[in-house]
Scaffold this motif. Structure first.
Motif, mmCIF file in Angstrom:
data_model
loop_
_atom_site.group_PDB
_atom_site.id
_atom_site.type_symbol
_atom_site.label_atom_id
_atom_site.label_comp_id
_atom_site.label_asym_id
_atom_site.label_seq_id
_atom_site.Cartn_x
_atom_site.Cartn_y
_atom_site.Cartn_z
ATOM 1 N N SER A 106 -2.801 0.895 7.074
ATOM 2 C CA SER A 106 -3.080 -0.254 6.203
ATOM 3 C C SER A 106 -3.633 -1.442 6.964
ATOM 4 O O SER A 106 -4.154 -2.382 6.360
ATOM 5 C CB SER A 106 -1.797 -0.659 5.466
ATOM 6 N N ASN A 107 -3.528 -1.421 8.309
ATOM 7 C CA ASN A 107 -4.076 -2.502 9.127
ATOM 8 C C ASN A 107 -4.458 -1.957 10.497
ATOM 9 O O ASN A 107 -4.120 -0.817 10.853
ATOM 10 C CB ASN A 107 -3.073 -3.659 9.246
ATOM 11 N N LYS A 344 6.782 -3.159 -3.185
ATOM 12 C CA LYS A 344 5.992 -3.991 -2.274
ATOM 13 C C LYS A 344 5.450 -3.174 -1.110
ATOM 14 O O LYS A 344 4.319 -3.385 -0.661
ATOM 15 C CB LYS A 344 6.851 -5.155 -1.771
ATOM 16 N N GLU A 345 6.267 -2.241 -0.593
ATOM 17 C CA GLU A 345 5.784 -1.361 0.476
ATOM 18 C C GLU A 345 4.606 -0.524 -0.006
ATOM 19 O O GLU A 345 3.600 -0.371 0.691
ATOM 20 C CB GLU A 345 6.901 -0.444 0.950
ATOM 21 N N GLN A 347 2.515 -1.140 -2.352
ATOM 22 C CA GLN A 347 1.322 -1.932 -2.691
ATOM 23 C C GLN A 347 0.383 -2.098 -1.508
ATOM 24 O O GLN A 347 -0.782 -2.458 -1.698
ATOM 25 C CB GLN A 347 1.742 -3.307 -3.221
ATOM 26 N N ARG A 348 0.869 -1.828 -0.292
ATOM 27 C CA ARG A 348 -0.029 -1.869 0.867
ATOM 28 C C ARG A 348 -1.144 -0.840 0.726
ATOM 29 O O ARG A 348 -2.243 -1.037 1.245
ATOM 30 C CB ARG A 348 0.746 -1.591 2.149
#
Length: 421
Positions: A106-107, A344-345, A347-348
């Motif tokens: 994701s990054n 929330k995890e 949604q990455r």
């Protein structure tokens, strides 16, 4: 006490009894019957049906073998099992989907480990995996975002409980037997043939019944440590039940995604992290988390077994494990209570998913082998008991279902060697 297979004139019984009607037990009994058609083989299962626990409470993924250490038994058996599983599923016309899998960075900070994971997959000979950029990610799943990913086209979805049932049917068609509602409470030398030198039998006891056999293989999953203890094996390794809880995307969003979406796993943490799994019926599962259960079969927080809790409380390895992973362990418990954190995890990778789209879903319990030092056992572990006439599978690591046919061959080789069949 009633005998299932016993005569008052002389001891009669099976050549091999497999304890445990999950996918490993059924696959191995089937493999042994194929190799030795003349052998009298039976499976005993404590529940009223097969595949009631780990086999029937998992995500249903057919894994490709990317994650595991190269040249390890896990990696070899998973890649071999992948092919054997697809061949068997197609032969039996079992419903499945070859949906593939994205392992997504994701990054930029995750790219280094993603590249290492890709190299590991190549060494493991995982079929047709690719390293792809963010534009190609969208080609495989438009809802998914990331900077780089591994694409595994041979990852699939199937109901492993159905596969297990087919293994059992194969066994029965070849003349094997299956006894349900047979919870093994004791294993001992057969009283009738005690002292005989010509292949004496041993007996498995359950409530008001027993049966005799020459050899025993236990594939009891969550109860594997207890069965090993019955035949005198040590308890330096115990089974800790780890519950994984899934979230379910609501009915109005059927077929929400088209492929498995996984994060790059944190090498400091033993589990794979929250991921998306498309199911055969169009549902989508999100998860799982990982929390210690208060019962061997503790699928909910309300499932509490005093005996199981007492065993865990007296096991020093569990305290050491908790101390090593105290921060992440607390976070997993918090996620269980406030599942918005899992959203929330996720949604990455899929920003479109919202809290209103999700409800609590099913859960499974993993039989996690743990030693006295608090270290997770990540390899196959076998033990022998009762004059080397019983072999215990004390740890069959994930992905056991995908690898089941290959594991069955491996265990059968061991049975032939150790029992001199």
């Amino acid at each position: 006490m009633n005998s299932i297979f016993f005569s008052t004139d002389s001891c009669k019984g099976y050549d091999l009894v497999v304890v445990g009607g999950g996918i490993i037990g059924c696959a191995t009994a089937r493999e042994m019957k194929i190799r030795h058609p003349q052998m009298r083989i039976a499976i005993v299962e404590k529940e009223d049906g097969l595949a009631k626990h780990q086999t029937g409470h998992n995500s249903g993924v057919i894994h490709a073998g990317i994650y595991y250490k190269p040249e390890s038994l896990k990696s070899k058996l998973c890649v071999e099992g992948l092919k054997l599983s697809y061949d068997y599923i197609k032969e039996k016309n079992i419903p499945f989907k070859q949906v593939g899998k994205l392992i997504v960075a994701s990054n930029d900070s995750e790219i280094t480990y993603l590249n290492e994971l890709y190299e590991r997959g190549l060494k493991n000979k995982c079929p047709d995996i690719e390293l792809i950029d963010k534009n190609c990610i969208k080609n495989h799943e438009p809802k998914c975002t990331g900077v780089k990913a591994i694409w595994s086209p041979w990852t699939g979805i199937v109901d492993w409980a159905v596969v297990c049932q087919h293994f059992a049917e194969d066994l029965k068609k070849m003349g094997g037997d299956i006894f349900l509602n047979f919870e093994v409470s004791g294993i001992a030398e057969c009283v009738k043939c005690k002292g005989e030198t010509n292949s004496p039998f041993i007996s498995l006891y359950s409530t008001n019944k027993y049966l005799n056999t020459k050899y025993i293989l236990t594939c009891a999953g969550l109860h594997s440590d207890r069965l090993a203890a019955i035949t005198g094996c040590d308890l330096s390794t115990r089974i800790v039940p780890i519950r994984g809880e899934y979230l379910l995307i609501k009915e109005d969003k059927k077929n929400f995604i088209s492929t498995n979406i996984y994060p790059v796993p944190n090498p400091k943490f033993p589990f794979l992290g929250v991921h998306f799994t498309p199911k055969l019926n169009g549902d989508t599962w999100i998860g799982p988390n990982a929390v210690v259960a208060f019962a061997k079969e503790g699928y909910h927080w309300k499932n509490i077994n005093i005996k199981d809790c007492a065993e865990l409380a007296n096991f020093s390895g569990l305290y050491k494990l908790c101390f090593k992973h105290i921060a992440s362990g607390i976070y997993e418990v918090i996620k269980s209570i406030f599942y918005v954190l899992s959203i929330k995890e996720s949604q990455r990778f899929v920003p479109e998913i919202q809290f209103r789209d999700v409800v609590r879903g099913p859960a499974g319990v993993r039989a996690q082998a743990l030693d006295n030092n608090g270290d997770l056992i990540d390899d196959f572990l076998f033990d022998t008991g009762l004059n080397k006439r019983v072999i215990h599978c004390r740890n069959i690591p994930s992905p056991g279902a995908t690898s089941s046919l290959a594991i069955a061959k491996f265990i059968s080789d061991k049975l032939e060697k150790d029992f001199k069949l």
